[in-house]
Design a protein around this motif. Structure first.
Motif, PDB file in Angstrom:
ATOM      1  N   LEU A   1      75.352  -5.040  71.985  1.00  0.00           N
ATOM      2  CA  LEU A   1      74.008  -5.356  71.496  1.00  0.00           C
ATOM      3  C   LEU A   1      72.980  -5.080  72.592  1.00  0.00           C
ATOM      4  O   LEU A   1      72.352  -5.991  73.142  1.00  0.00           O
ATOM      5  N   ALA A   2      72.820  -3.831  72.908  1.00  0.00           N
ATOM      6  CA  ALA A   2      71.917  -3.441  73.994  1.00  0.00           C
ATOM      7  C   ALA A   2      71.195  -2.148  73.638  1.00  0.00           C
ATOM      8  O   ALA A   2      71.680  -1.061  73.941  1.00  0.00           O
ATOM      9  N   PRO A   3      69.999  -2.233  73.055  1.00  0.00           N
ATOM     10  CA  PRO A   3      69.395  -3.485  72.595  1.00  0.00           C
ATOM     11  C   PRO A   3      69.798  -3.819  71.175  1.00  0.00           C
ATOM     12  O   PRO A   3      70.265  -2.960  70.437  1.00  0.00           O
ATOM     13  N   CYS A   4      69.599  -5.075  70.802  1.00  0.00           N
ATOM     14  CA  CYS A   4      69.819  -5.503  69.416  1.00  0.00           C
ATOM     15  C   CYS A   4      68.710  -4.897  68.563  1.00  0.00           C
ATOM     16  O   CYS A   4      67.529  -5.058  68.883  1.00  0.00           O
TER      17      CYS A   4
ATOM     18  N   SER B   1      67.586  -5.455  65.457  1.00  0.00           N
ATOM     19  CA  SER B   1      66.895  -6.210  64.417  1.00  0.00           C
ATOM     20  C   SER B   1      66.864  -7.690  64.763  1.00  0.00           C
ATOM     21  O   SER B   1      67.752  -8.194  65.456  1.00  0.00           O
ATOM     22  N   SER B   2      65.845  -8.378  64.272  1.00  0.00           N
ATOM     23  CA  SER B   2      65.755  -9.821  64.464  1.00  0.00           C
ATOM     24  C   SER B   2      66.711 -10.536  63.518  1.00  0.00           C
ATOM     25  O   SER B   2      67.055 -10.027  62.450  1.00  0.00           O
ATOM     26  N   GLY B   3      67.137 -11.732  63.919  1.00  0.00           N
ATOM     27  CA  GLY B   3      68.051 -12.472  63.071  1.00  0.00           C
ATOM     28  C   GLY B   3      68.276 -13.880  63.560  1.00  0.00           C
ATOM     29  O   GLY B   3      67.677 -14.326  64.546  1.00  0.00           O
ATOM     30  N   LEU B   4      69.173 -14.581  62.863  1.00  0.00           N
ATOM     31  CA  LEU B   4      69.496 -15.974  63.146  1.00  0.00           C
ATOM     32  C   LEU B   4      70.933 -16.089  63.624  1.00  0.00           C
ATOM     33  O   LEU B   4      71.853 -15.606  62.968  1.00  0.00           O
ATOM     34  N   ILE B   5      71.114 -16.752  64.754  1.00  0.00           N
ATOM     35  CA  ILE B   5      72.435 -17.130  65.237  1.00  0.00           C
ATOM     36  C   ILE B   5      72.525 -18.644  65.121  1.00  0.00           C
ATOM     37  O   ILE B   5      71.675 -19.372  65.639  1.00  0.00           O
ATOM     38  N   ILE B   6      73.533 -19.117  64.411  1.00  0.00           N
ATOM     39  CA  ILE B   6      73.652 -20.549  64.147  1.00  0.00           C
ATOM     40  C   ILE B   6      75.081 -21.021  64.405  1.00  0.00           C
ATOM     41  O   ILE B   6      76.039 -20.330  64.042  1.00  0.00           O
ATOM     42  N   ASN B   7      75.220 -22.146  65.069  1.00  0.00           N
ATOM     43  CA  ASN B   7      76.544 -22.650  65.429  1.00  0.00           C
ATOM     44  C   ASN B   7      76.528 -24.166  65.511  1.00  0.00           C
ATOM     45  O   ASN B   7      75.463 -24.795  65.529  1.00  0.00           O
ATOM     46  N   GLY B   8      77.717 -24.756  65.550  1.00  0.00           N
ATOM     47  CA  GLY B   8      77.850 -26.198  65.662  1.00  0.00           C
ATOM     48  C   GLY B   8      78.061 -26.618  67.106  1.00  0.00           C
ATOM     49  O   GLY B   8      78.724 -25.925  67.881  1.00  0.00           O
ATOM     50  N   LEU B   9      77.518 -27.776  67.457  1.00  0.00           N
ATOM     51  CA  LEU B   9      77.645 -28.263  68.831  1.00  0.00           C
ATOM     52  C   LEU B   9      79.012 -28.874  69.108  1.00  0.00           C
ATOM     53  O   LEU B   9      79.340 -29.147  70.265  1.00  0.00           O
TER      54      LEU B   9
ATOM     55  N   VAL C   1      72.951 -15.739  73.304  1.00  0.00           N
ATOM     56  CA  VAL C   1      71.552 -15.797  72.856  1.00  0.00           C
ATOM     57  C   VAL C   1      70.614 -15.538  74.027  1.00  0.00           C
ATOM     58  O   VAL C   1      69.609 -14.828  73.887  1.00  0.00           O
ATOM     59  N   GLY C   2      70.944 -16.087  75.185  1.00  0.00           N
ATOM     60  CA  GLY C   2      70.112 -15.867  76.364  1.00  0.00           C
ATOM     61  C   GLY C   2      70.001 -14.405  76.733  1.00  0.00           C
ATOM     62  O   GLY C   2      68.914 -13.930  77.084  1.00  0.00           O
ATOM     63  N   ARG C   3      71.104 -13.678  76.635  1.00  0.00           N
ATOM     64  CA  ARG C   3      71.068 -12.239  76.944  1.00  0.00           C
ATOM     65  C   ARG C   3      70.216 -11.491  75.926  1.00  0.00           C
ATOM     66  O   ARG C   3      69.471 -10.575  76.277  1.00  0.00           O
ATOM     67  N   LEU C   4      70.307 -11.880  74.657  1.00  0.00           N
ATOM     68  CA  LEU C   4      69.531 -11.205  73.622  1.00  0.00           C
ATOM     69  C   LEU C   4      68.048 -11.531  73.731  1.00  0.00           C
ATOM     70  O   LEU C   4      67.198 -10.694  73.420  1.00  0.00           O
ATOM     71  N   HIS C   5      67.732 -12.722  74.191  1.00  0.00           N
ATOM     72  CA  HIS C   5      66.329 -13.115  74.334  1.00  0.00           C
ATOM     73  C   HIS C   5      65.602 -12.278  75.376  1.00  0.00           C
ATOM     74  O   HIS C   5      64.368 -12.191  75.361  1.00  0.00           O
ATOM     75  N   GLU C   6      66.354 -11.681  76.289  1.00  0.00           N
ATOM     76  CA  GLU C   6      65.740 -10.876  77.337  1.00  0.00           C
ATOM     77  C   GLU C   6      65.245  -9.533  76.811  1.00  0.00           C
ATOM     78  O   GLU C   6      64.498  -8.840  77.499  1.00  0.00           O
ATOM     79  N   GLN C   7      65.655  -9.170  75.609  1.00  0.00           N
ATOM     80  CA  GLN C   7      65.267  -7.883  75.040  1.00  0.00           C
ATOM     81  C   GLN C   7      63.901  -7.992  74.372  1.00  0.00           C
ATOM     82  O   GLN C   7      63.553  -9.031  73.807  1.00  0.00           O
ATOM     83  N   ARG C   8      63.165  -6.921  74.415  1.00  0.00           N
ATOM     84  CA  ARG C   8      61.830  -6.907  73.825  1.00  0.00           C
ATOM     85  C   ARG C   8      61.852  -6.307  72.421  1.00  0.00           C
ATOM     86  O   ARG C   8      62.695  -5.498  72.094  1.00  0.00           O
ATOM     87  N   GLY C   9      60.896  -6.735  71.626  1.00  0.00           N
ATOM     88  CA  GLY C   9      60.713  -6.131  70.310  1.00  0.00           C
ATOM     89  C   GLY C   9      61.467  -6.796  69.186  1.00  0.00           C
ATOM     90  O   GLY C   9      61.305  -6.432  68.018  1.00  0.00           O
ATOM     91  N   ILE C  10      62.308  -7.758  69.501  1.00  0.00           N
ATOM     92  CA  ILE C  10      63.041  -8.486  68.464  1.00  0.00           C
ATOM     93  C   ILE C  10      62.918  -9.981  68.726  1.00  0.00           C
ATOM     94  O   ILE C  10      62.570 -10.409  69.821  1.00  0.00           O
ATOM     95  N   THR C  11      63.197 -10.757  67.712  1.00  0.00           N
ATOM     96  CA  THR C  11      63.193 -12.209  67.847  1.00  0.00           C
ATOM     97  C   THR C  11      64.535 -12.751  67.384  1.00  0.00           C
ATOM     98  O   THR C  11      64.912 -12.590  66.221  1.00  0.00           O
ATOM     99  N   ILE C  12      65.263 -13.360  68.306  1.00  0.00           N
ATOM    100  CA  ILE C  12      66.529 -13.999  67.968  1.00  0.00           C
ATOM    101  C   ILE C  12      66.282 -15.495  67.844  1.00  0.00           C
ATOM    102  O   ILE C  12      65.882 -16.153  68.797  1.00  0.00           O
ATOM    103  N   THR C  13      66.485 -16.016  66.641  1.00  0.00           N
ATOM    104  CA  THR C  13      66.349 -17.444  66.407  1.00  0.00           C
ATOM    105  C   THR C  13      67.717 -18.095  66.562  1.00  0.00           C
ATOM    106  O   THR C  13      68.695 -17.634  65.979  1.00  0.00           O
TER     107      THR C  13
END
Length: 217
Positions: free
Chosen positions: A142-145, A147-155, A169-181
């Motif tokens: 995923l370099a770069p990802c 498209s924007s999207g949702l990553i969801i998990n249980g604690l 998620v931290g690595r993906l947040h460093e990329q520009r032009g997309i939004t990872i929720t």
């Protein structure tokens, strides 16, 4: 819900197909967890995601990877399963070539496959990645990802620990032009047992609905 059989790279693939009346309805492909650990298209999380997307107005397809249920072929370490996912998307798009939006949603192993499909198919406009096993599989592709999207998990996930998902998620947040929720559900395990599955569906529905609303402005 119609049962469908469509052509895959190693023979027939078995699926469940839920069509909207509108010919230009958005499309969604749902991917199931690991075939060698009981994963099928009828897993509760996959089934729930399928109906969540349908209730939001999507035409939806979920299917069994090769070697599962009535799908032909044998498990292929994820390589063949990615080709199966591409074949499923091809099948859905051939039936609905007027669709303006296309999403992919995957759970666990299916999340890993879904993210790879995202890299190969630029027409995918959004993704849902549920419990991605970042501790077991390499997501560095995923370099770069794209498209924007949702990553969801249980604690309380012991299969795919939350700290590994947060690092991804931290690595993906460093990329520009997309939004990872990124959303984390308290006390939920890998499979969102008990009422946590309802929370998962609610969160996914709210996220996708917001994205669709934004796209029409």
């Amino acid at each position: 819900m119609p049962e469908v059989i469509f052509a895959g790279p190693q023979g027939r693939l078995e699926g469940r197909y839920h069509q909207q009346r509108s010919k230009d309805a958005p499309l969604a492909v749902i991917l199931h967890p690991h075939p060698q650990f009981g994963g099928t298209m009828n897993h509760k999380v996959v089934f729930s995601l399928h109906y969540a997307f349908f209730n939001m107005g999507f035409t939806v397809l979920r299917f069994n990877f090769r070697g599962v249920g009535r799908s032909q072929g044998e498990y292929d370490q994820g390589v063949g399963e990615l080709s199966d996912a591409a074949a499923a998307l091809d099948y859905l798009q051939a039936l609905h070539n007027n669709a303006k939006h296309c999403w992919v949603a995957g759970f666990s192993f299916g999340a890993w496959i879904g993210m790879q499909l995202l890299m190969r198919r630029p027409e995918i406009t959004g993704f849902i990645s549920v419990s991605p096993p970042a501790n077991l599989y390499d997501f560095s592709f995923l370099a770069p990802c794209p498209s924007s999207g949702l990553i969801i998990n249980g604690l309380a996930d012991r299969v795919a620990p939350p700290e590994d998902t947060s690092e991804l998620v931290g690595r993906l947040h460093e990329q520009r032009g997309i939004t990872i929720t990124h959303q984390e559900i308290d006390d939920a395990d890998h499979f969102f047992k008990n009422r946590h599955l309802e929370t998962l569906v609610t969160n996914v529905t709210e996220y996708v609905t917001q994205r669709l609303t934004e796209s029409t402005r």
